[in-house]
Design a protein around this motif. Structure first.
Motif, PDB file in Angstrom:
ATOM      1  N   ALA A  25       0.827  -1.211   0.000  1.00  0.00           N
ATOM      2  CA  ALA A  25       0.000   0.000   0.000  1.00  0.00           C
ATOM      3  C   ALA A  25       0.860   1.260   0.000  1.00  0.00           C
ATOM      4  O   ALA A  25       0.463   2.307  -0.521  1.00  0.00           O
ATOM      5  N   MET A  26       2.058   1.169   0.569  1.00  0.00           N
ATOM      6  CA  MET A  26       2.951   2.323   0.605  1.00  0.00           C
ATOM      7  C   MET A  26       3.433   2.711  -0.782  1.00  0.00           C
ATOM      8  O   MET A  26       3.852   3.846  -1.013  1.00  0.00           O
ATOM      9  N   LEU A  27       3.380   1.796  -1.726  1.00  0.00           N
ATOM     10  CA  LEU A  27       3.796   2.062  -3.100  1.00  0.00           C
ATOM     11  C   LEU A  27       2.616   2.431  -3.991  1.00  0.00           C
ATOM     12  O   LEU A  27       2.773   2.614  -5.196  1.00  0.00           O
ATOM     13  N   GLY A  28       1.434   2.551  -3.406  1.00  0.00           N
ATOM     14  CA  GLY A  28       0.261   2.935  -4.180  1.00  0.00           C
ATOM     15  C   GLY A  28      -0.654   1.790  -4.566  1.00  0.00           C
ATOM     16  O   GLY A  28      -1.643   1.991  -5.269  1.00  0.00           O
ATOM     17  N   TYR A  29      -0.347   0.556  -4.101  1.00  0.00           N
ATOM     18  CA  TYR A  29      -1.177  -0.600  -4.460  1.00  0.00           C
ATOM     19  C   TYR A  29      -2.279  -0.788  -3.428  1.00  0.00           C
ATOM     20  O   TYR A  29      -2.259  -1.687  -2.610  1.00  0.00           O
ATOM     21  N   THR A  30      -3.247   0.141  -3.490  1.00  0.00           N
ATOM     22  CA  THR A  30      -4.416   0.079  -2.616  1.00  0.00           C
ATOM     23  C   THR A  30      -5.653   0.227  -3.484  1.00  0.00           C
ATOM     24  O   THR A  30      -5.748   1.167  -4.270  1.00  0.00           O
ATOM     25  N   GLY A  31      -6.580  -0.672  -3.361  1.00  0.00           N
ATOM     26  CA  GLY A  31      -7.781  -0.614  -4.188  1.00  0.00           C
ATOM     27  C   GLY A  31      -7.554  -1.245  -5.545  1.00  0.00           C
ATOM     28  O   GLY A  31      -6.444  -1.232  -6.074  1.00  0.00           O
ATOM     29  N   LYS A  32      -8.592  -1.794  -6.108  1.00  0.00           N
ATOM     30  CA  LYS A  32      -8.473  -2.557  -7.354  1.00  0.00           C
ATOM     31  C   LYS A  32      -8.212  -1.668  -8.567  1.00  0.00           C
ATOM     32  O   LYS A  32      -7.465  -2.044  -9.469  1.00  0.00           O
ATOM     33  N   ILE A  33      -8.818  -0.483  -8.581  1.00  0.00           N
ATOM     34  CA  ILE A  33      -8.626   0.434  -9.717  1.00  0.00           C
ATOM     35  C   ILE A  33      -7.245   1.087  -9.625  1.00  0.00           C
ATOM     36  O   ILE A  33      -6.490   1.127 -10.592  1.00  0.00           O
ATOM     37  N   ARG A  34      -6.931   1.574  -8.425  1.00  0.00           N
ATOM     38  CA  ARG A  34      -5.657   2.278  -8.236  1.00  0.00           C
ATOM     39  C   ARG A  34      -4.459   1.355  -8.466  1.00  0.00           C
ATOM     40  O   ARG A  34      -3.452   1.774  -9.042  1.00  0.00           O
ATOM     41  N   SER A  35      -4.575   0.109  -8.057  1.00  0.00           N
ATOM     42  CA  SER A  35      -3.452  -0.822  -8.218  1.00  0.00           C
ATOM     43  C   SER A  35      -3.121  -1.041  -9.686  1.00  0.00           C
ATOM     44  O   SER A  35      -1.945  -1.066 -10.080  1.00  0.00           O
ATOM     45  N   LYS A 178      -3.714  -9.879 -10.644  1.00  0.00           N
ATOM     46  CA  LYS A 178      -5.055 -10.239 -10.199  1.00  0.00           C
ATOM     47  C   LYS A 178      -5.537  -9.271  -9.117  1.00  0.00           C
ATOM     48  O   LYS A 178      -4.769  -8.461  -8.607  1.00  0.00           O
ATOM     49  N   ASN A 179      -6.814  -9.376  -8.791  1.00  0.00           N
ATOM     50  CA  ASN A 179      -7.448  -8.534  -7.771  1.00  0.00           C
ATOM     51  C   ASN A 179      -7.375  -7.057  -8.149  1.00  0.00           C
ATOM     52  O   ASN A 179      -7.171  -6.183  -7.299  1.00  0.00           O
ATOM     53  N   VAL A 180      -7.497  -6.787  -9.454  1.00  0.00           N
ATOM     54  CA  VAL A 180      -7.525  -5.416  -9.945  1.00  0.00           C
ATOM     55  C   VAL A 180      -8.716  -5.277 -10.890  1.00  0.00           C
ATOM     56  O   VAL A 180      -9.299  -6.272 -11.317  1.00  0.00           O
ATOM     57  N   ARG A 181      -9.046  -4.028 -11.216  1.00  0.00           N
ATOM     58  CA  ARG A 181     -10.226  -3.821 -12.060  1.00  0.00           C
ATOM     59  C   ARG A 181      -9.980  -2.666 -13.027  1.00  0.00           C
ATOM     60  O   ARG A 181      -9.408  -1.638 -12.646  1.00  0.00           O
ATOM     61  N   TYR A 182     -10.402  -2.858 -14.279  1.00  0.00           N
ATOM     62  CA  TYR A 182     -10.294  -1.791 -15.275  1.00  0.00           C
ATOM     63  C   TYR A 182     -11.641  -1.099 -15.419  1.00  0.00           C
ATOM     64  O   TYR A 182     -12.651  -1.726 -15.761  1.00  0.00           O
ATOM     65  N   VAL A 183     -11.679   0.196 -15.149  1.00  0.00           N
ATOM     66  CA  VAL A 183     -12.878   1.012 -15.378  1.00  0.00           C
ATOM     67  C   VAL A 183     -12.419   2.346 -15.944  1.00  0.00           C
ATOM     68  O   VAL A 183     -11.303   2.788 -15.719  1.00  0.00           O
ATOM     69  N   ARG A 184     -13.311   2.998 -16.654  1.00  0.00           N
ATOM     70  CA  ARG A 184     -12.987   4.300 -17.243  1.00  0.00           C
ATOM     71  C   ARG A 184     -13.342   5.411 -16.263  1.00  0.00           C
ATOM     72  O   ARG A 184     -14.206   6.246 -16.526  1.00  0.00           O
ATOM     73  N   SER A 185     -12.699   5.424 -15.125  1.00  0.00           N
ATOM     74  CA  SER A 185     -12.945   6.458 -14.125  1.00  0.00           C
ATOM     75  C   SER A 185     -11.789   7.450 -14.125  1.00  0.00           C
ATOM     76  O   SER A 185     -10.791   7.267 -14.821  1.00  0.00           O
ATOM     77  N   LYS A 186     -11.918   8.496 -13.322  1.00  0.00           N
ATOM     78  CA  LYS A 186     -10.867   9.512 -13.244  1.00  0.00           C
ATOM     79  C   LYS A 186      -9.676   9.050 -12.422  1.00  0.00           C
ATOM     80  O   LYS A 186      -8.765   9.828 -12.170  1.00  0.00           O
ATOM     81  N   GLN A 187      -9.692   7.800 -12.003  1.00  0.00           N
ATOM     82  CA  GLN A 187      -8.536   7.235 -11.321  1.00  0.00           C
ATOM     83  C   GLN A 187      -8.035   5.987 -12.042  1.00  0.00           C
ATOM     84  O   GLN A 187      -7.197   5.266 -11.532  1.00  0.00           O
ATOM     85  N   GLY A 188      -8.567   5.787 -13.244  1.00  0.00           N
ATOM     86  CA  GLY A 188      -8.219   4.600 -13.999  1.00  0.00           C
ATOM     87  C   GLY A 188      -7.131   4.832 -15.030  1.00  0.00           C
ATOM     88  O   GLY A 188      -6.606   5.934 -15.192  1.00  0.00           O
ATOM     89  N   VAL A 189      -6.807   3.781 -15.760  1.00  0.00           N
ATOM     90  CA  VAL A 189      -5.715   3.793 -16.734  1.00  0.00           C
ATOM     91  C   VAL A 189      -5.968   4.789 -17.869  1.00  0.00           C
ATOM     92  O   VAL A 189      -5.074   5.548 -18.265  1.00  0.00           O
ATOM     93  N   TYR A 190      -7.196   4.808 -18.397  1.00  0.00           N
ATOM     94  CA  TYR A 190      -7.518   5.714 -19.510  1.00  0.00           C
ATOM     95  C   TYR A 190      -7.251   7.163 -19.128  1.00  0.00           C
ATOM     96  O   TYR A 190      -6.604   7.921 -19.856  1.00  0.00           O
ATOM     97  N   TRP A 191      -7.754   7.559 -17.975  1.00  0.00           N
ATOM     98  CA  TRP A 191      -7.605   8.946 -17.531  1.00  0.00           C
ATOM     99  C   TRP A 191      -6.131   9.269 -17.257  1.00  0.00           C
ATOM    100  O   TRP A 191      -5.641  10.344 -17.591  1.00  0.00           O
ATOM    101  N   TYR A 192      -5.421   8.308 -16.677  1.00  0.00           N
ATOM    102  CA  TYR A 192      -3.991   8.513 -16.412  1.00  0.00           C
ATOM    103  C   TYR A 192      -3.232   8.776 -17.715  1.00  0.00           C
ATOM    104  O   TYR A 192      -2.411   9.696 -17.805  1.00  0.00           O
ATOM    105  N   LEU A 193      -3.503   7.981 -18.751  1.00  0.00           N
ATOM    106  CA  LEU A 193      -2.797   8.150 -20.026  1.00  0.00           C
ATOM    107  C   LEU A 193      -3.225   9.441 -20.733  1.00  0.00           C
ATOM    108  O   LEU A 193      -2.408  10.097 -21.388  1.00  0.00           O
ATOM    109  N   LYS A 194      -4.471   9.815 -20.569  1.00  0.00           N
ATOM    110  CA  LYS A 194      -4.953  11.074 -21.149  1.00  0.00           C
ATOM    111  C   LYS A 194      -4.204  12.251 -20.537  1.00  0.00           C
ATOM    112  O   LYS A 194      -3.740  13.156 -21.245  1.00  0.00           O
ATOM    113  N   LEU A 195      -4.064  12.246 -19.213  1.00  0.00           N
ATOM    114  CA  LEU A 195      -3.346  13.324 -18.536  1.00  0.00           C
ATOM    115  C   LEU A 195      -1.859  13.299 -18.878  1.00  0.00           C
ATOM    116  O   LEU A 195      -1.219  14.342 -18.993  1.00  0.00           O
ATOM    117  N   THR A 196      -1.313  12.101 -19.023  1.00  0.00           N
ATOM    118  CA  THR A 196       0.094  11.982 -19.417  1.00  0.00           C
ATOM    119  C   THR A 196       0.318  12.593 -20.790  1.00  0.00           C
ATOM    120  O   THR A 196       1.325  13.272 -21.031  1.00  0.00           O
TER     121      THR A 196
END
Length: 563
Positions: A25-35, A178-196
């Motif tokens: 969790a200290m490295l940011g692996y908290t929650g299925k979307i965030r991980s 495993k134990n992760v989830r892909y969704v198009r939220s503002k904390q998900g992969v799509y939004w991260y790459l858009k901001l990048t």
């Protein structure tokens, strides 16, 4: 009562990898979307850094393949310089190792944990090794890497070598998580790459979503950012331990040469001044009267070092002793002597540290990024001059402001550190606090929460003061907070000018329509009174109204330009 030998029976030394395995969790692996986002973030960050250092326009392809319920394969491929075979296990399997963690240099990653942390997360959730395919232009190396958490070492469980007839160069990694989830939220992969993509307009980024949909964020700039330059530490930004450890490693033959060669803003003249300050501090500590001692410290802080020295008899002897210290080999510098040097630094005046090593995005590129991705009707950007915090750590603040166009209603704050999007822990971040402290009504934004406004803030530094190892929130440092506020207010004034002009134009259009509405009645009445044709009178007034409002528009634009 238990014996000490029994208490220490289970005593065990824990490796860095083992610690982070238990505390992911200290490295940011908290929650299925965030991980899942964190895994992608670590890989993409490495790709962009590698391409830029090699002077290559980045091409980054991210693919998320769904293998089962909350079970994905993450593939990230780049066109970077590749990884030499002997470094594969170090890059992907060893915590706190990298090319920048030990250097005073601006970079997206600072700790040497990122990608090896992602490999570890994949390993503990799926049990699978990470597949790495890389080439520096020669043979293609295909390796499956795992981490030996007890030894904090990477190990290759399988390796193959392939010919490379086309001379492909780059790196491709495949992680099964495993134990992760892909969704198009503002904390998900799509939004991260858009901001990048917004903060890195020179990068071409592609995303293949689990359903097979291809999303492309094309580059809008052909200019590769200049690679960051390593910067020498500033005297006001170091600790005693820094000086002590650096002295043990330097190749300089005297403490004087060590200080001049390894630190910025220290010259021969400055070392002579340092000798006086150390001597003065030694003498002040011999003063038994506390009130007198306080007065001497205050005079020293005001730069009156010569007066302080002359207030003690035999001060020349102490000065000579300190001068001898400057000629001794650095490796023989004691902790106490290093402490004296750092204490003296606090009383001395130095030029601000050089900022040539900072690499801002730049106002033009920020505007290109915002226009290319968000397509607003108005955009502006501000890059503030470099400043320092904590006395000697250089940093710089950039702000981009976009309004209207295809931006939906509702305020969006895009937070960045060294071009990297910060998606989590926004509440405690200095960027959020600074943005919320602005009185937006002063800038004609009456309801910020409903306004189509996007505010982008990028903080760059050789050492961004994150609030945690997850690197998602910047500490509320006064100097950084103030610089962000100044940058926002500068951009907001430009928005105010634009909105004022827009409101003025709308008002003029409304007035023009009102005048035109009554032209037919006026033309009819004047035709009866003068006998002139009604159509000619009507056309005359329409031309007059058109010319008069066109002149008003020109005058308004001149006023806006001079404002």
């Amino acid at each position: 009562m238990a014996e000490a030998s029994q208490l220490f029976k289970e005593f065990k030394i824990q490796s860095v990898s083992e610690f982070f395995r238990r505390n992911a969790a200290m490295l940011g692996y908290t929650g299925k979307i965030r991980s899942l986002t964190t895994v992608v973030h670590e890989a993409v960050t490495n790709s962009l850094d590698a391409c830029e250092e090699a002077g290559i326009l980045p091409y980054v392809r991210v693919e998320i393949e769904e293998l089962g319920r909350e079970h994905y394969k993450v593939i990230v491929e780049d066109n970077g310089p590749g990884i030499p075979e002997k470094f594969i296990t170090h890059v992907f399997g060893k915590m706190l190792a990298g090319t920048k963690a030990h250097r005073n240099i601006q970079s997206r990653g600072q700790q040497g944990i990122g990608i090896s942390g992602a490999v570890m997360f994949a390993q503990i959730t799926s049990g699978k090794a990470t597949r790495v395919i890389t080439s520096t232009g020669g043979d293609i190396i295909e390796a499956w890497v795992k981490i030996d958490v007890d030894k904090n070492e990477g190990k290759i469980v399988k390796k193959e070598r392939h010919p490379n007839p086309k001379g492909w160069r780059g790196t491709r990694i495949e992680l099964e998580v495993k134990n992760v989830r892909y969704v198009r939220s503002k904390q998900g992969v799509y939004w991260y790459l858009k901001l990048t993509a917004i903060a890195n307009p020179h990068a071409h980024i592609e995303l293949i979503e689990p359903d097979g949909k291809l999303i492309v964020f094309p580059r809008s700039s052909e200019e590769v950012p200049k690679p960051p330059v390593e910067m020498k530490p500033h005297p006001r930004g170091v600790l005693t331990d820094d000086v002590y450890r650096m002295a043990k490693k330097t190749r300089r033959n005297t403490v004087r040469r060590f200080l001049i060669g390894e630190f910025s803003r220290i010259s021969d003249k400055k070392v002579d001044e340092l000798i006086k300050y150390i001597a003065a501090l030694r003498l002040i500590k011999t003063e038994k009267d506390k009130a007198v001692q306080d007065q001497l410290y205050e005079r020293l802080m005001n730069g009156e070092v010569d007066k302080v020295l002359r207030s003690f008899k035999g001060y020349t002897k102490v000065v000579k002793q300190v001068a001898k210290l400057m000629e001794k080999p650095p490796e023989k510098l004691s902790w106490h002597e290093a402490e004296e040097i750092v204490e003296a630094f606090k009383y001395m005046k130095f030029l601000a540290p050089p900022t040539h090593g900072l690499r801002p995005i730049g106002e033009e590129n920020i505007e290109k990024g915002l226009k290319g991705i968000l397509k607003p009707e108005f955009v502006t950007a501000v890059t503030r001059p470099p400043k320092v915090y904590s006395g000697g750590i250089p940093f710089q603040v950039e702000v981009g402001l976009a309004y209207g166009g295809e931006i939906s209603s509702g305020f969006d704050l895009l937070r960045y550190a060294n071009r990297v999007p910060l998606l989590f822990d926004a509440g405690s971040c200095v960027t959020t606090l600074a943005a919320r402290s602005i009185d937006w009504k002063r800038y004609k934004v009456d309801d910020l929460e409903r306004a189509p406004v996007v505010l982008m803030i990028n903080v760059i530094s050789v050492h961004v003061p994150y609030t945690g190892t997850g690197k998602q929130s910047i500490a509320n440092v006064d100097e950084i907070h103030n610089e962000i506020r100044l940058a926002i207010m500068d951009a907001a004034r430009r928005l105010q000018t634009y909105l004022s002009g827009k409101h003025r134009r709308l008002y003029q259009v409304k007035r023009k329509k009102t005048f035109e509405k009554y032209v037919p009645e006026i033309a009819k009445a004047l035709s009866i009174l003068t006998g002139e044709p009604e159509e000619e009178i009507k056309n005359y007034f329409l031309r007059f109204i058109e010319e008069r409002f066109a002149q008003s528009e020109v005058e308004a634009e001149e006023v806006a330009e001079n404002a």
